[in-house]
Motif scaffolding. Structure first.
Motif, mmCIF file in Angstrom:
data_model
loop_
_atom_site.group_PDB
_atom_site.id
_atom_site.type_symbol
_atom_site.label_atom_id
_atom_site.label_comp_id
_atom_site.label_asym_id
_atom_site.label_seq_id
_atom_site.Cartn_x
_atom_site.Cartn_y
_atom_site.Cartn_z
ATOM 1 N N UNK A 55 11.782 5.364 -16.356
ATOM 2 C CA UNK A 55 10.802 6.230 -15.698
ATOM 3 C C UNK A 55 10.779 6.042 -14.191
ATOM 4 N N UNK A 56 11.416 4.982 -13.675
ATOM 5 C CA UNK A 56 11.405 4.737 -12.231
ATOM 6 C C UNK A 56 12.017 5.884 -11.450
ATOM 7 N N UNK A 57 12.905 6.667 -12.082
ATOM 8 C CA UNK A 57 13.534 7.785 -11.387
ATOM 9 C C UNK A 57 12.537 8.893 -11.039
ATOM 10 N N UNK A 58 11.372 8.884 -11.667
ATOM 11 C CA UNK A 58 10.374 9.927 -11.437
ATOM 12 C C UNK A 58 9.604 9.687 -10.136
ATOM 13 N N UNK A 59 9.412 8.428 -9.770
ATOM 14 C CA UNK A 59 8.589 8.099 -8.611
ATOM 15 C C UNK A 59 9.241 8.560 -7.307
ATOM 16 N N UNK A 97 13.375 -1.615 -4.957
ATOM 17 C CA UNK A 97 13.608 -1.377 -3.537
ATOM 18 C C UNK A 97 13.414 0.107 -3.277
ATOM 19 N N UNK A 98 12.928 0.447 -2.088
ATOM 20 C CA UNK A 98 12.680 1.844 -1.733
ATOM 21 C C UNK A 98 13.795 2.327 -0.804
ATOM 22 N N UNK A 99 14.431 3.446 -1.185
ATOM 23 C CA UNK A 99 15.502 4.006 -0.361
ATOM 24 C C UNK A 99 14.922 4.792 0.802
ATOM 25 N N UNK A 100 15.793 5.207 1.726
ATOM 26 C CA UNK A 100 15.351 5.999 2.871
ATOM 27 C C UNK A 100 14.785 7.346 2.433
ATOM 28 N N UNK A 101 15.176 7.809 1.236
ATOM 29 C CA UNK A 101 14.655 9.087 0.724
ATOM 30 C C UNK A 101 13.368 8.899 -0.074
ATOM 31 N N UNK A 102 12.897 7.656 -0.194
ATOM 32 C CA UNK A 102 11.663 7.399 -0.942
ATOM 33 C C UNK A 102 11.878 7.219 -2.429
ATOM 34 N N UNK A 123 -4.920 10.038 1.482
ATOM 35 C CA UNK A 123 -3.529 10.180 1.892
ATOM 36 C C UNK A 123 -3.387 11.408 2.769
ATOM 37 N N UNK A 124 -2.379 11.395 3.631
ATOM 38 C CA UNK A 124 -2.111 12.555 4.481
ATOM 39 C C UNK A 124 -1.341 13.628 3.736
ATOM 40 N N UNK A 125 -0.909 13.325 2.503
ATOM 41 C CA UNK A 125 -0.162 14.301 1.710
ATOM 42 C C UNK A 125 -1.094 15.423 1.249
ATOM 43 N N UNK A 126 -0.747 16.634 1.550
ATOM 44 C CA UNK A 126 -1.580 17.770 1.159
ATOM 45 C C UNK A 126 -1.563 17.934 -0.360
ATOM 46 N N UNK A 148 0.842 -1.192 0.000
ATOM 47 C CA UNK A 148 0.000 0.000 0.000
ATOM 48 C C UNK A 148 0.879 1.245 0.000
ATOM 49 N N UNK A 149 1.634 1.473 -1.073
ATOM 50 C CA UNK A 149 2.599 2.581 -1.083
ATOM 51 C C UNK A 149 1.910 3.937 -1.000
ATOM 52 N N UNK A 150 2.555 4.861 -0.338
ATOM 53 C CA UNK A 150 2.059 6.234 -0.223
ATOM 54 C C UNK A 150 2.923 7.100 -1.127
ATOM 55 N N UNK A 151 2.437 7.322 -2.362
ATOM 56 C CA UNK A 151 3.229 8.029 -3.354
ATOM 57 C C UNK A 151 3.191 9.532 -3.122
ATOM 58 N N UNK A 152 4.362 10.151 -3.184
ATOM 59 C CA UNK A 152 4.451 11.611 -3.168
ATOM 60 C C UNK A 152 4.529 12.164 -4.584
ATOM 61 N N UNK A 153 5.045 11.367 -5.492
ATOM 62 C CA UNK A 153 5.107 11.789 -6.891
ATOM 63 C C UNK A 153 5.021 10.567 -7.784
#
Length: 312
Positions: free
Chosen positions: A95-99, A66-71, A305-308, A32-37
């Motif tokens: 395109x993975x660099x965009x996420x 894999x997800x880094x500590x910076x997302x 999501x809690x992201x504004x 259940x990923x919480x995407x910021x971008x």
């Protein structure tokens, strides 16, 4: 074709209401990923394989990352790609660099780890749309499937099925290979076409399906209204969630008799929060196939999501 608005379907972001229940995830797998971008239409246009675009080919790929500590997504591989050799796996990898994902935290600190699988569909807008075509099949009755296919002369290939049950999609994709198109209202010998298949009963009669799969929305909640509905129980954990709400359509496209059909993760209030948004939804009197919606049901997916939300 450069002006085409290209779309991506990220099944990891929003599960279709008709999808089967998920299997239990392995340890470390983010379900259940919480995407910021996520990629925009402009991003996808930039990464779309040039040869595939020129050939009117759509495609799909599944990324495993894999997800880094910076997302950020790191160590990605293309688990699958179709059609093979058309460049969609390579395009998805680039395109993975965009996420960007909101990273997991431990004791208030961001931590790396966890893997995520992201199904991606590359699909360009169709050049043509056909009137609905009636079809019969013993195992599929009163369903509508939209085939989005490449046409070459009067033949179809490279098809994607939208809407309906998995069985209906399976049958429709088999039918597509047998279709011979009539003369099309275009000089193009190649392009993309949307072909709605209406499955009737043995007599040729068609009853509108109980569930509306191609709604035409008159009103929907704004991103700010969805943000404000985010449940407090989930805020402490910083989790995003999905809910699917099952409603009956009444006069003037209003939703009533609503109930939570699915919520993920469960027990954090995502179903109840989504229910509060249902009065904000209003349908047109007919769906995209021209069928009346009153008295039928619809399942409305909502992501919270809690992201504004971003504002201009």
């Amino acid at each position: 074709m450069g002006g085409f608005m290209l779309s991506v379907l990220l099944a990891a972001l929003l599960q279709a209401a008709s999808a089967p229940p998920p299997t239990p995830a392995a340890p470390g797998v983010i379900t259940n990923p919480d995407w910021q971008r996520v990629p925009t239409a402009e991003d996808i246009s930039r990464y779309y394989p040039k040869a595939a675009l020129e050939a009117d080919l759509a495609g799909r790929a599944v990324l495993s990352c894999t997800v880094s500590a910076e997302g950020r997504l790191v160590g990605c591989s293309a688990a699958t790609a179709w059609p093979e050799g058309a460049g969609f796996g390579e395009a998805a990898l680039a395109m993975s660099e965009v996420f960007r994902m909101r990273p997991e935290t431990r004791d208030g600190q961001a931590v790396a780890g966890g893997t995520v699988r992201i199904p991606i569909r590359f699909l360009m807008p169709a050049n043509l749309r056909s009137a609905p075509v009636r079809a019969r099949h013993a195992e599929v009755v009163s369903e509508i499937i939209e085939l989005d296919c490449r046409f070459q002369g009067q033949k179809l290939d490279n098809c994607f099925a939208r809407g309906g049950s998995p069985k209906a999609s399976e049958v429709a994709l088999k039918v597509a290979g047998q279709v011979t198109l009539p003369t099309l209202p275009t000089r193009r010998q190649q392009g993309r076409i949307v072909l709605p298949l209406v499955f009737t009963d043995a007599s040729g009669a068609f009853a509108p399906p109980e569930f509306i799969t191609q709604p035409r929305w008159r009103e929907r909640p704004t991103p700010t209204e969805i943000f404000r509905a985010y449940p407090e129980m989930a805020r402490a954990k910083g989790l995003a969630g999905n809910a699917v709400i099952d409603c009956k359509v009444e006069a003037r496209g209003k939703l009533a008799d609503c109930k939570t059909h699915e919520e993920d993760p469960a027990g954090l209030g995502f179903g109840g929060a989504a229910l509060t948004l249902m009065p904000k939804f209003e349908l047109d009197e007919v769906d995209s196939y021209g069928l009346k919606v009153q008295g039928r049901r619809i399942r409305v997916p909502v992501r919270l999501s809690s992201a504004r939300p971003q504002t201009n």
